[in-house]
Motif scaffolding. Sequence first.
Motif, short mmCIF file in Angstrom:
data_model
loop_
_atom_site.label_atom_id
_atom_site.label_comp_id
_atom_site.label_asym_id
_atom_site.label_seq_id
_atom_site.Cartn_x
_atom_site.Cartn_y
_atom_site.Cartn_z
N SER A 1 0.79 -1.23 0.00
CA SER A 1 0.00 0.00 0.00
C SER A 1 0.83 1.29 0.00
N THR A 2 1.96 1.28 -0.67
CA THR A 2 2.69 2.53 -0.87
C THR A 2 2.47 2.98 -2.31
N LEU A 3 2.57 4.27 -2.55
CA LEU A 3 2.37 4.77 -3.90
C LEU A 3 3.43 4.22 -4.84
N ALA A 4 4.66 4.17 -4.40
CA ALA A 4 5.74 3.65 -5.25
C ALA A 4 5.48 2.19 -5.64
N ALA A 5 5.01 1.38 -4.70
CA ALA A 5 4.72 -0.03 -4.98
C ALA A 5 3.54 -0.17 -5.94
N ARG A 6 2.55 0.67 -5.77
CA ARG A 6 1.39 0.62 -6.67
C ARG A 6 1.77 1.06 -8.09
N VAL A 7 2.58 2.10 -8.17
CA VAL A 7 3.04 2.55 -9.49
C VAL A 7 3.80 1.42 -10.17
N GLN A 8 4.75 0.83 -9.48
CA GLN A 8 5.56 -0.27 -10.03
C GLN A 8 4.68 -1.43 -10.46
N ALA A 9 3.77 -1.85 -9.59
CA ALA A 9 2.91 -3.01 -9.89
C ALA A 9 1.97 -2.73 -11.06
N GLY A 10 1.36 -1.57 -11.06
CA GLY A 10 0.41 -1.23 -12.12
C GLY A 10 1.08 -1.11 -13.47
N ILE A 11 2.22 -0.43 -13.51
CA ILE A 11 2.95 -0.26 -14.78
C ILE A 11 3.44 -1.61 -15.28
N ARG A 12 4.05 -2.38 -14.41
CA ARG A 12 4.56 -3.69 -14.82
C ARG A 12 3.42 -4.55 -15.37
N ALA A 13 2.29 -4.58 -14.68
CA ALA A 13 1.16 -5.38 -15.14
C ALA A 13 0.68 -4.91 -16.51
N TYR A 14 0.59 -3.60 -16.69
CA TYR A 14 0.12 -3.07 -17.97
C TYR A 14 1.09 -3.43 -19.09
N LEU B 1 10.91 -0.33 -20.96
CA LEU B 1 9.61 0.35 -20.97
C LEU B 1 9.08 0.51 -19.55
N VAL B 2 9.15 -0.57 -18.78
CA VAL B 2 8.68 -0.52 -17.40
C VAL B 2 9.46 0.52 -16.62
N GLY B 3 10.78 0.50 -16.73
CA GLY B 3 11.61 1.44 -15.98
C GLY B 3 11.31 2.90 -16.31
N VAL B 4 11.19 3.19 -17.59
CA VAL B 4 10.91 4.57 -18.00
C VAL B 4 9.51 4.97 -17.55
N ALA B 5 8.53 4.11 -17.75
CA ALA B 5 7.15 4.42 -17.37
C ALA B 5 7.02 4.59 -15.86
N VAL B 6 7.69 3.74 -15.08
CA VAL B 6 7.66 3.87 -13.63
C VAL B 6 8.27 5.21 -13.22
N HIS B 7 9.36 5.59 -13.86
CA HIS B 7 9.99 6.88 -13.58
C HIS B 7 9.01 8.03 -13.86
N ILE B 8 8.39 8.01 -15.03
CA ILE B 8 7.45 9.08 -15.41
C ILE B 8 6.27 9.13 -14.45
N PHE B 9 5.65 7.98 -14.23
CA PHE B 9 4.49 7.93 -13.33
C PHE B 9 4.91 8.31 -11.91
N GLY B 10 5.99 7.72 -11.43
CA GLY B 10 6.45 7.99 -10.07
C GLY B 10 6.71 9.46 -9.83
N ARG B 11 7.46 10.08 -10.72
CA ARG B 11 7.74 11.51 -10.58
C ARG B 11 6.47 12.34 -10.67
N SER B 12 5.64 12.01 -11.63
CA SER B 12 4.43 12.79 -11.86
C SER B 12 3.44 12.68 -10.70
N LEU B 13 3.32 11.50 -10.14
CA LEU B 13 2.35 11.29 -9.06
C LEU B 13 2.94 11.50 -7.68
#
Length: 180
Positions: free
Chosen positions: A67-80, A165-177
């Motif tokens: 239930s951390t934002l970083a973990a949710r970002v990682q899990a959601g992006i990876r799954a997508y 792709l996952v790494g870049v997307a996690v970076h973008i989402f993580g920073r943005s959110l």
Amino acid sequence: MTAAYTLYAKPGFAATTIERLCSEARISNRAFYECFGGREELLQALHERCVDETLAAVAKALQDAPSTLAARVQAGIRAYVEFATADWRRARIMHVEVRRSGDVLSLSRQRAVDAFARLIEEASAEFPQPARLNRRLLTLGVIGALQELLIEWLLADEQPETEELVGVAVHIFGRSLGAT
């Protein structure tokens, strides 16, 4: 549906005639029209199926994530990314053909973007929002970034690895959110 899944991905929606679909599926034109009003309706059904399956995979990953934002970002992006790229036809229909079809899928595409935006907003709602940015607009921006990354994966001469792709997307989402 199976024939369209392959043909609409390659050679693409515009190049796929009803005759070719019927020939590939080994059905008559009449049988086709008993199921669908036209090839546009079939494309919409395929697109919506791809979106629904991807939404389910991402929702499950978010539910199972810590239930951390970083973990949710990682899990959601990876799954997508993993679900979309597991079958290039799915990724192509969701990210390339949906745009090339013009007005045919504009409403379906908007519903898909809205569904993913709501999923992201719900997964990040309990966390502080970075700066004073409109959360909805921020969410739409990061969705657009992820879509462009997948288009690059599909069309680039040198296809990037999905981990990239996952790494870049996690970076973008993580920073943005505000997760990093």
